[in-house]
Write a protein that holds these residues in place. Sequence first.
Motif, short mmCIF file in Angstrom:
data_model
loop_
_atom_site.label_atom_id
_atom_site.label_comp_id
_atom_site.label_asym_id
_atom_site.label_seq_id
_atom_site.Cartn_x
_atom_site.Cartn_y
_atom_site.Cartn_z
N GLU A 58 0.99 -1.12 -0.17
CA GLU A 58 0.00 -0.12 -0.09
C GLU A 58 0.85 1.09 0.09
OE1 GLU A 58 -3.18 0.26 -0.23
OE2 GLU A 58 -3.64 -2.01 -0.32
N ILE A 59 0.48 2.26 -0.27
CA ILE A 59 1.08 3.51 -0.65
C ILE A 59 1.40 4.16 0.78
CG2 ILE A 59 -0.91 5.00 -0.38
CD1 ILE A 59 0.83 6.68 -2.82
N LYS A 60 0.79 3.74 1.79
CA LYS A 60 1.31 4.12 3.18
C LYS A 60 2.36 3.54 3.57
CE LYS A 60 0.01 4.30 8.14
NZ LYS A 60 1.36 3.74 8.66
N GLU A 61 2.79 2.13 3.19
CA GLU A 61 3.81 1.37 3.50
C GLU A 61 4.84 1.75 2.90
OE1 GLU A 61 3.27 -3.16 4.08
OE2 GLU A 61 1.59 -2.61 2.76
N TYR A 62 4.82 2.31 1.52
CA TYR A 62 5.82 2.92 0.70
C TYR A 62 6.44 4.12 1.25
CZ TYR A 62 5.86 -0.44 -3.39
OH TYR A 62 5.95 -1.38 -4.06
N PHE A 63 5.52 5.05 2.05
CA PHE A 63 5.83 6.25 2.36
C PHE A 63 6.82 6.04 3.58
CE2 PHE A 63 5.33 9.40 5.62
CZ PHE A 63 5.56 10.67 4.73
N ASP A 64 6.25 4.98 4.38
CA ASP A 64 6.98 4.69 5.74
C ASP A 64 8.43 4.30 5.55
OD1 ASP A 64 4.95 5.32 7.06
OD2 ASP A 64 4.12 3.50 7.39
N LEU A 65 8.48 3.56 4.13
CA LEU A 65 10.14 2.94 4.04
C LEU A 65 10.68 3.95 3.55
CD1 LEU A 65 8.54 -0.36 2.25
CD2 LEU A 65 10.21 0.09 4.42
N LEU A 67 10.55 7.25 3.88
CA LEU A 67 10.93 8.05 5.18
C LEU A 67 12.17 7.70 5.77
CD1 LEU A 67 10.56 10.80 6.90
CD2 LEU A 67 8.75 9.27 8.09
N GLU A 68 12.15 6.17 6.12
CA GLU A 68 13.09 5.63 6.82
C GLU A 68 14.58 5.65 5.99
OE1 GLU A 68 12.06 1.54 7.68
OE2 GLU A 68 10.55 2.28 9.07
N TYR A 69 14.36 5.55 4.62
CA TYR A 69 15.48 5.65 3.70
C TYR A 69 16.23 6.94 3.69
CZ TYR A 69 17.68 6.08 -1.15
OH TYR A 69 18.28 6.04 -1.98
N LYS A 70 15.12 8.20 3.73
CA LYS A 70 15.72 9.43 3.89
C LYS A 70 16.48 9.78 5.03
CE LYS A 70 15.00 12.41 1.27
NZ LYS A 70 15.75 12.95 0.03
N LEU A 71 15.85 9.11 5.95
CA LEU A 71 16.81 9.44 7.81
C LEU A 71 17.91 8.50 7.49
CD1 LEU A 71 13.44 8.76 9.91
CD2 LEU A 71 14.87 10.87 10.00
N LYS A 72 18.17 7.28 7.04
CA LYS A 72 19.34 6.70 6.96
C LYS A 72 20.34 7.35 6.12
CE LYS A 72 16.99 2.20 7.38
NZ LYS A 72 16.68 1.00 6.84
N LEU A 73 19.89 7.91 4.93
CA LEU A 73 20.94 8.80 4.21
C LEU A 73 21.39 9.99 4.92
CD1 LEU A 73 19.38 8.68 0.65
CD2 LEU A 73 21.51 7.63 1.40
N LYS A 74 20.50 10.58 5.70
CA LYS A 74 20.67 11.67 6.58
C LYS A 74 21.93 11.36 7.48
CE LYS A 74 19.92 16.24 7.37
NZ LYS A 74 20.08 17.20 6.22
N GLU A 75 21.62 10.05 8.06
CA GLU A 75 22.81 9.86 9.20
C GLU A 75 23.98 9.42 8.61
OE1 GLU A 75 23.85 8.18 13.01
OE2 GLU A 75 22.44 9.53 12.15
N ALA A 76 23.86 8.76 7.23
CA ALA A 76 25.34 8.36 6.47
C ALA A 76 26.17 9.70 6.38
CB ALA A 76 24.85 7.83 5.29
N GLU A 77 25.16 10.90 5.72
CA GLU A 77 25.95 12.26 5.53
C GLU A 77 26.62 12.67 6.86
OE1 GLU A 77 24.65 16.64 4.61
OE2 GLU A 77 23.49 14.87 3.76
N LYS A 78 25.86 12.58 7.94
CA LYS A 78 26.37 13.06 9.44
C LYS A 78 27.52 12.38 9.55
CE LYS A 78 25.10 13.20 14.31
NZ LYS A 78 23.90 12.85 15.30
N LEU A 79 27.67 11.07 9.38
CA LEU A 79 28.75 10.24 9.70
C LEU A 79 29.82 10.50 8.84
CD1 LEU A 79 26.78 6.82 10.68
CD2 LEU A 79 27.97 8.56 12.33
N LYS A 646 9.22 16.57 9.74
CA LYS A 646 7.76 17.24 9.57
C LYS A 646 7.15 16.79 8.39
CE LYS A 646 9.39 21.69 12.21
NZ LYS A 646 9.50 23.03 11.97
N ILE A 647 6.12 16.02 8.73
CA ILE A 647 5.19 15.68 7.41
C ILE A 647 4.30 16.73 7.06
CG2 ILE A 647 3.81 13.68 6.68
CD1 ILE A 647 5.24 11.79 8.57
N ASN A 648 4.09 17.07 5.94
CA ASN A 648 2.82 17.84 5.34
C ASN A 648 1.66 17.06 5.28
OD1 ASN A 648 1.09 19.51 3.79
ND2 ASN A 648 2.77 20.60 2.71
N LYS A 649 0.97 17.14 6.42
CA LYS A 649 -0.31 16.39 6.64
C LYS A 649 -1.32 16.43 5.49
CE LYS A 649 0.23 15.83 11.51
NZ LYS A 649 -0.35 15.97 12.88
N ARG A 650 -1.51 17.63 4.93
CA ARG A 650 -2.44 17.88 4.02
C ARG A 650 -1.86 17.35 2.50
NH1 ARG A 650 -4.28 23.98 2.71
NH2 ARG A 650 -5.11 23.76 5.01
#
Length: 660
Positions: A58-65, A67-79, A646-650
Amino acid sequence: MKKNIQLFLLLFVTFTSFGQNEKDKVLFTIEDEPTYVSEFSRVYKKNLDIIDEKDQKEIKEYFDLFLEYKLKLKEAEKLKLHEKDAYKKELAGYRKQLSRNYLTDANATEKLVKEAYDRLQKEVKASHILINVSQDASPQDTLTAYQKTMSVRKSIIEGADFGQMAMQHSDDPSAKGNDRIPANKGDLGYFSAFRMVYPFESAAFNTKVGEVSMPIRTQFGYHIIKTEDIRANVGEVIVAHILLLNIKQNESKEDPQQKIKDIYSQIQSGADFGKLAKRYSEDRSSGVNDGKLPKFGRGRLRSKEFEEVAFSLKELGEISKPFQSEFGWHIVKLISKHGMKSYEEEKPNLERRIKNDKRAGVINSSILKKIRNTYTITENENAKSDFYNLADATFFSKSWKLPTDETFLNKTLFQIEDAKVTYKDFATFLLKNRARTMVKKPEAKGFINRYYKEFRDKELMAFYENDLENISEDFAAIYGEYRDGLLLFDLMETEIWERAKTDTIGLEKFFNNHKEDYQWKKRIEGVIASCTQKEAAENVQQLLKEGKSLDEIKQEINKDSKVSVIFSPGVYEEGHRNLPKGFKLEQGVSKIFNDGSTDFTIVKVNEIMPASDKKLSEIKGKVISDYQVYLEKEWVKTLKENYEVKINKRTYRKLKKLVK
């Protein structure tokens, strides 16, 4: 680990290569850095295209994955993982490999692919005579070699024996032979496309059977080629096999040679090959499929012995005698024979082979023409003359050095747009390649001319390759996918996979907390008896009930070199593939099981072992894999706490409509 990364490979995407549409909506931000709907839409649609419908989420599952993917890239950049030398080196290798697809000409490639495919349908038998002449030879030396080649050809056309002329005149040592190797008289045997250098291959295929070609120039010199025969290629086969590993490779003390003979005897008595493969073959990847192997052609397997036996089988269903390869003992059954693959099936493989072959020169010529039309290129007309003057008597000796005059070295050899290539660059290139030819000492002008062209073309191709991000939007996008995906792989390896393998205390604690997930079913310790005849099975059943040993039963049942029973002692879990269908875990000797074929089975149960906990040592690989999943989930929770999201809920509520 591989399983965990599959999703990330699917989510590789470049977020910075292209400008955002002003009207594109922000989907979410991480530390105020925006991610747009268009970015998510590209990933979502890409997954829909490449994942089976049953595996789509479902599209919600893709969104969650996502978002996690983007968080991991952010962490890789920080490290600062992108600053590591190993990462840079591997990324450069990916880029080099990827760029090959853009350093080609589709039309030229298509013609070469069709030509190679047509030739692969055949094998040509040819003989040749070689007259050596260097690629850098003077015009006079080149003419002398050509005239000699034509003279030899004229003698053959007038009736001289080709083999004798090869022994007398060919500079190919194999033609004359020596004390250890008999003379082949120029005979090269059968070959197909890609086995010889391209000009030679073309001449062999284009010369009619029985005729002799005109002189053909290769890097070795001039050749004349006599085409002796052309035959069809044999194609591919599908076979099934039963494999017993050599004693050194398995843990059993049982003699694999004797056991393979016993199995072969059962096959001769009418036993089903596939069932025997399932039960006894130690190649489990094929054993579960009745011993069937994927389709293959000559030269595809690591075992020459296996290949020779497989292709020697003529009739469908024909079964070989037991034979030994470097892997163990085999019996092979021919399932089917297949002609050459269709053009569309073979095309991708041929495209790859052509790019690594001399044929690539044809493609390079086309690309170089495109490069010259794309960029402004200015050449120094006096450059080659200046280098002729450097070729003194020491030029092809170890004593020759690079000039030291900085004014000379800094002169512009040629210019591509604003990038200058200097005399020093070319002089260094000459010095490197001159070392390869010091023994032969070719004509200096010819050497410089050839390497000037090679150097110029090499620099043009390198400039074009380094500029691909600016001239190809498609390349920029795919390269970005590699870059982010590789970075994420390094992050996961550092944070999750290595930790799961080395954190023994954490692993043991995880295992103890989840023991209910790692349980043995009921098991038996006993022996499975397999017979090819009902009468033999009945005798075996009776003897087992009487308490006879397995050796005693073999001596009584297997008579006159005929194997009527094979025993497989061991511990078997309830539902094990070797236990007969309908078998119940009961002490003693079972009834005779028969599935309607010639396979009669009896099981003697010596001990019934109750369901119990598995030991960590028995299933460590599975526990490590589960522990990795657990660690990743906990780590992602931490990332969500550490970074402001921050997620744009609309926009999120309208996401399904926005990505259509």
